[in-house]
Design a protein around this motif. Structure first.
Motif, short mmCIF file in Angstrom:
data_model
loop_
_atom_site.label_atom_id
_atom_site.label_comp_id
_atom_site.label_asym_id
_atom_site.label_seq_id
_atom_site.Cartn_x
_atom_site.Cartn_y
_atom_site.Cartn_z
N ALA A 7 0.81 -1.24 0.04
CA ALA A 7 -0.10 0.05 0.23
C ALA A 7 0.67 1.34 -0.01
O ALA A 7 0.47 2.20 -0.53
N PHE A 8 1.86 1.22 0.88
CA PHE A 8 2.79 2.53 0.87
C PHE A 8 4.08 2.71 0.09
O PHE A 8 4.83 3.38 0.13
N VAL A 52 6.79 1.56 0.82
CA VAL A 52 8.02 1.89 1.45
C VAL A 52 8.48 0.85 2.18
O VAL A 52 7.42 -0.29 2.40
N ARG A 62 5.87 3.40 14.92
CA ARG A 62 4.59 3.01 15.39
C ARG A 62 4.66 2.00 16.62
O ARG A 62 4.11 2.04 17.53
N ALA A 108 -7.25 3.41 17.55
CA ALA A 108 -8.44 3.96 16.33
C ALA A 108 -9.21 4.93 16.78
O ALA A 108 -8.98 5.92 16.42
N ASN A 121 -7.44 7.91 18.11
CA ASN A 121 -6.61 8.63 17.43
C ASN A 121 -5.01 8.63 17.88
O ASN A 121 -4.28 9.53 17.60
N GLN A 130 -1.07 7.38 17.46
CA GLN A 130 -0.20 6.58 16.39
C GLN A 130 0.40 5.22 16.92
O GLN A 130 1.09 5.33 17.95
N LEU A 145 -4.20 0.12 14.09
CA LEU A 145 -5.07 0.26 12.84
C LEU A 145 -4.30 0.08 11.75
O LEU A 145 -4.83 -0.58 10.72
N ASP A 176 -4.21 7.72 6.44
CA ASP A 176 -2.68 8.16 5.96
C ASP A 176 -2.59 8.25 4.42
O ASP A 176 -3.07 7.34 3.71
N PRO A 177 -1.86 9.23 3.73
CA PRO A 177 -1.77 8.94 2.52
C PRO A 177 -0.74 7.91 2.22
O PRO A 177 0.04 7.55 3.18
N ARG A 178 -0.74 7.27 1.15
CA ARG A 178 0.12 6.14 0.88
C ARG A 178 1.17 6.57 0.00
O ARG A 178 2.42 5.76 -0.22
N ILE A 222 6.09 8.05 1.11
CA ILE A 222 5.67 9.07 2.52
C ILE A 222 6.97 9.16 3.50
O ILE A 222 6.60 9.96 4.44
N GLN A 264 2.98 10.42 10.78
CA GLN A 264 2.13 9.28 10.42
C GLN A 264 1.08 9.07 11.40
O GLN A 264 1.30 9.09 12.50
N SER A 265 -0.23 8.95 10.76
CA SER A 265 -1.17 8.91 11.52
C SER A 265 -1.62 9.80 12.32
O SER A 265 -2.46 9.60 13.44
N GLN A 266 -0.95 10.86 12.48
CA GLN A 266 -1.29 12.05 13.25
C GLN A 266 -1.87 13.39 12.48
O GLN A 266 -2.92 13.77 12.68
N LEU A 267 -1.00 13.78 11.52
CA LEU A 267 -1.25 15.13 10.95
C LEU A 267 -0.42 15.49 9.64
O LEU A 267 0.72 14.70 9.68
N ILE A 286 -5.13 13.71 10.76
CA ILE A 286 -5.60 12.28 10.51
C ILE A 286 -6.21 11.49 11.61
O ILE A 286 -5.65 11.24 12.56
N VAL A 287 -7.63 11.56 11.30
CA VAL A 287 -8.38 10.90 12.59
C VAL A 287 -9.06 9.73 11.66
O VAL A 287 -10.04 9.84 10.95
N SER A 288 -8.94 8.58 12.32
CA SER A 288 -9.38 7.41 11.65
C SER A 288 -10.74 7.10 11.95
O SER A 288 -11.61 6.20 11.19
#
Lengths: 328, 566
Positions: free
Chosen positions: A83-84, A86, A95, A268, A271, A273, A277, B43-45, B193, B213-216, B245-247
């Motif tokens: 997906a990413f 990387v 994480r 999740a 929110n 990190q 999720l 998150d953007p990929r 990313i 990542q997964s924050q902003l 970024i709020v899932s």
């Protein structure tokens, strides 16, 4: 001891290969693959899907893909997330640290509170405290933690206190803070999630502690100890508690593996990190190398946790020694 | 032992007290600093606008990269972007774009026609997997791109192709940065990313400054941005933007209520309470109109699923019998779905094109009104009789039973399927309903065709109806009910194929409309898809925002947004 350790570590190798192969097999046998997610998008042509399939090597046979993955892992390369685009290591790394901090803090919170309470309620069985605290424990066990997370977030929103932010791992201006404030900021963001995760863990631990002590309290050797004229305090702490601890040592071992995945829903909702999720989405979207990376980490932690628990058991319980465990 | 415990508890308490360390944050008043706060679900990929295939990635860089032609969110017509004008040759086979002069990239390098040519070269490169290529390929052939000078781009088409003006709105990437990377064959890894956000060089109103990542995601205004307002003043008016970024949507809602977000798109169940509290919260809840996508039931008409070893499954006869399909269409309780699943905030859908698409929506379509008696009568008339035991059978006596699937995780779809199943049960038709994981469902639709009926949604493909060609064309791989046909299976599918050709060959929008109306009529009559409902979209935003005009197509002229002082 050395022989025991070597034998256990050698035993881990076929276990690791077996577990990762099974996971790989299961992930591959699920209908569809990562690219299925793109197929229902009118903007994406079938040629693009084919090109990406070739780019990711998804069109190769299962054994070839597993072999390549294993070979890369031996070189400490966990592969590339589909997906990413990387490396899996770069996605999981930071994480995982956050998730481990959160899980370890909530585990600590749970154990620090649960064990003394468990002792108190067991010693004063059927007292009013026992009933109240047992009620609280059942409440903590039965309220789903994602729901509790919403409740505390709503509470934090109403309170609007700088100490209790509404979700997130950092404040928006985290990068501009000095290092003391950075630590403070992280701690403030940990309070609510640790409370939520800790409450659930605490409840079951406390019940376990209570039943362990109740069982041992009425055994023969405790009666003997009392008959010797030892104080109740010594009986409880030196004799009962020591014997009640065995299952907790084993549980702590398993807990090591839980550190990584136990907080997904709360992460999740609040929110945070963390890995939860990311991995949940990876499993759902069949991002196979990302999933395998976490399976590998989880497996290693589980096996290590078990090993450490066994070593600790020898330290805690004089009846257990390495020779008896080695022969298992 | 006792002492050990006590010191442990004391240590824990110390930690808790330490939590009381007060953190001095910079002023919380982001409105005064003209920084706009919004949220994104994921998150953007990738940050590479060419490689992006998902909405989170597109959103993350939509204010960083610009295009030569933009779409006006209010008129839905193409409007000048980096190109200040364009001429269409009389034979309609070439378009000349005149680029604005003096535009600079965010790093200060000059922008020229070479950047456009480079972007097109990358898109047409087979080694770069991207979703733009198929849209910019006409009858299997790429366009020829020429750059006679630094400010002129000529695109030569194999044939007149109207959708080009919408699809040419692709993000332009900087040749001076990415051409060396492309030549070194690293383009597919470029701008992922892990790239420091400051390295992204764009032409739009913002530059990205930070990504956690997964924050902003954080942005600052682009000092080299080319747009000026009516009086020649600089744009954008905002000093920056933060995308949290709020899932989880509930968490996003809480953050909006707590004042941490300036804008929120409420779900149907939140609209009423937000409207009631609008004054107290000092927000406006604006209705943007009808959703641009579609949500429909479709029946499998693919013979490969039904004809096995010479044995023909009767289902194929039912699902290709327009009388049967029309009777079923009358059994869909759209109003019930609107009330139950969307809190009344949706409208019945009649055609494939949303009324939000004012250019191409066909207003003459009528509804298959919900009437189970009528539906039963139509089934009887078509030879599907009620057998003893309350089971409906086809003219050959086969009981009517079929499977229904939808993807898990969307409660509304689950409820809609349950209602559909129940209504068909009163008609004596048994529906075996099973929600499936999305990837599993796609595999059935796309590869093994092992399905009978599906409830599925498509996001809006934009204003250009040809973006849905992959669904409409009989040879399309998203022609859900029978994909990848060698030759059209029915006369009406052949007619749609022809209309799609004709609709793209005409450059004038008004002259294109009749072709797409006819397509909508055919789909409405033949019912390969049965439309259900379209949600009404709402946006709630702070009253301190000025020039904030949300539409279902996006926010109109975002460069003009600002916070009112005070």
């Amino acid at each position: 001891m050395a022989r025991f350790l070597i034998r256990r570590i050698l035993n881990m190798i076929p276990l690791l290969i077996g577990i990762t192969f099974l996971s790989f097999l299961v992930m591959s046998m699920v209908p569809g693959n990562f690219l299925s997610n793109l197929k229902m998008n009118p903007a994406i042509s079938p040629q693009l899907i084919k090109e990406m399939e070739a780019q990711f090597g998804l069109n190769q046979p299962l054994l070839v893909r597993y072999g390549k993955w294993l070979w890369a892992v031996l070189h400490l390369n966990l592969g590339t997330s589909l997906a990413f685009n990387v490396s899996v290591t770069s996605l999981i790394g930071s994480r995982a640290v956050n998730t481990i901090i959160l899980s370890a803090a909530s585990m600590l919170f749970a154990w620090v509170i649960a064990i003394p309470i468990g002792i108190v309620v067991a010693v004063n069985q059927n007292s009013i405290w026992d009933r109240i605290l047992s009620f609280v424990a059942f409440f903590g066990m039965s309220v789903p933690n994602f729901f509790l997370a919403f409740l505390v977030m709503y509470f934090a929103m109403k309170l609007n206190s700088p100490y209790l932010p509404v979700g997130g791992t950092y404040s928006v201006d985290y990068a501009q803070l000095d290092w003391m404030s950075k630590i403070g900021d992280r701690i403030n963001h940990l309070i609510l999630p640790v409370f939520v995760l800790g409450i659930a863990g605490m409840a079951s631990l406390m019940r376990l502690m209570r039943s362990q002590i109740l069982e041992i309290k009425n055994s023969d050797f405790v009666r003997t100890a009392r008959a010797k004229g030892l104080t109740e305090r010594t009986v409880i702490y030196k004799h009962v508690l020591r014997n009640a601890l065995n299952p907790f040592v084993t549980m702590a071992g398993y807990g090591l593996a839980d550190l990584l995945g136990g907080a997904a829903l709360v992460e999740a909702v609040m929110n945070l990190q963390g890995l939860g999720l990311l991995l949940l989405n990876a499993v759902r979207s069949l991002d196979i190398y990302l999933v395998m990376g976490s399976v590998l980490m989880g497996t290693v932690l589980l096996l290590l946790g078990n090993l450490l628990a066994d070593i600790a058991l020898v330290a805690v319980d004089p009846r257990v020694d390495f020779s008896s465990m080695g022969s298992q | 032992m006792a002492r050990w415990w006590r010191s442990f508890v004391v240590a824990a308490l110390t930690v808790l007290v330490a939590c009381g360390c007060r953190v001095e944050h910079a002023s919380d008043n982001h409105a005064r600093q003209q920084i706009f706060y919004q949220a994104s679900l994921g998150d953007p990929r990738t940050f590479n606008p060419i490689l992006s295939t998902d909405s989170s990635s597109n959103e993350a860089v939509s204010d960083v990269f610009d295009s030569i032609v933009r779409m006006n969110e209010l008129t839905m017509l193409p409007e000048p972007g980096l190109a200040e004008s364009w001429d269409i040759a009389p034979d309609q086979k070439s378009i000349t774009f005149h680029l604005r002069r003096g535009i600079k990239w965010s790093d200060g390098a000059p922008f020229s026609s070479h950047d456009v040519a480079f972007t097109m070269q990358v898109i047409y490169d087979k080694r770069v997997p991207n979703s733009m290529r198929s849209i910019l390929t006409i009858d299997g052939k790429p366009m020829e791109v020429e750059t006679p000078d630094d400010y002129t781009v000529v695109m030569r088409l194999p044939r007149p192709f109207a959708p080009l003006l919408y699809s040419i709105g692709t993000s332009i990437i900087p040749a001076h940065i990415l051409e060396p990377v492309y030549k070194a064959e690293h383009f597919n890894q470029a701008w992922n990313i892990n790239t420091p956000p400051r390295d992204l060089v764009g032409l739009a109103q913002f530059v990205m400054t930070r990504y956690v990542q997964s924050q902003l995601l954080q942005y600052a205004d682009n000092p080299n941005f080319w747009m000026r307002d009516e009086s020649g003043g600089p744009l954008p008016r905002l000093r920056g933007q933060t995308t949290l970024i709020v899932s989880d949507l509930n968490a996003e809602y809480l953050k909006f209520l707590a004042g941490q977000l300036d804008v929120y798109n409420p779900r149907p169940e939140e609209v009423v309470s937000l409207k009631e509290r609008a004054k107290e919260l000092n927000v406006t809840v604006a209705g943007n109109g009808v959703d641009t996508g579609e949500l429909f039931f479709s029946f499998n008409r693919n013979p490969t699923h039904y004809v096995v070893n010479g044995h023909r499954d009767p289902k194929l006869d039912w699902f290709t019998d327009s009388n049967f399909l029309r009777a079923i269409a009358h059994a869909i309780d759209k109003q019930g779905m609107i009330n139950l699943c969307f809190h009344g905030l949706a409208v019945p859908a009649y055609g494939m094109v949303s009324p939000a698409n004012k250019l191409f929506y066909d207003p003459n379509l009528t509804d298959y009104e919900y009437d189970l008696k009528k539906s039963a009568g139509m089934l009887e008339a078509a030879g599907y009789h009620m057998a003893p035991g309350g089971v409906r059978v086809d003219p050959h006596g086969n009981p009517i039973v079929f499977n229904l699937m939808t993807n898990t995780g969307v409660p509304v779809r689950d409820q809609m399927c349950a209602m559909f199943k129940q209504d068909l049960a009163t008609l004596g038709i048994k529906v075996n309903y099973r929600p499936l994981e999305f990837t599993t469902m796609v595999e059935k639709l796309d590869s093994n065709f092992d399905w009978d009926c599906v409830l599925i949604g498509f996001g809006g493909g934009g204003v250009e109806p040809n973006n849905g060609a992959n669904v409409l064309r009989s040879s399309g791989d998203l022609h859900i009910w029978y994909p990848d046909q060698k030759t059209p299976a029915t006369p009406w599918e052949a007619e749609i194929d022809k209309l799609l050709e004709q609709g793209t060959a005409e450059m004038d929008v008004q002259k294109r409309v009749p072709y797409y109306w006819r397509i909508q009529e055919i789909i409405h009559d033949q019912l390969p898809v049965m439309e259900t409902v379209r949600q009404l979209r709402f946006t709630a935003y702070r009253n301190t925002l000025k020039n904030f005009q949300p539409t279902v197509w996006g926010v109109y002229h975002r460069e003009y947004i600002e916070f009112t002082p005070g």
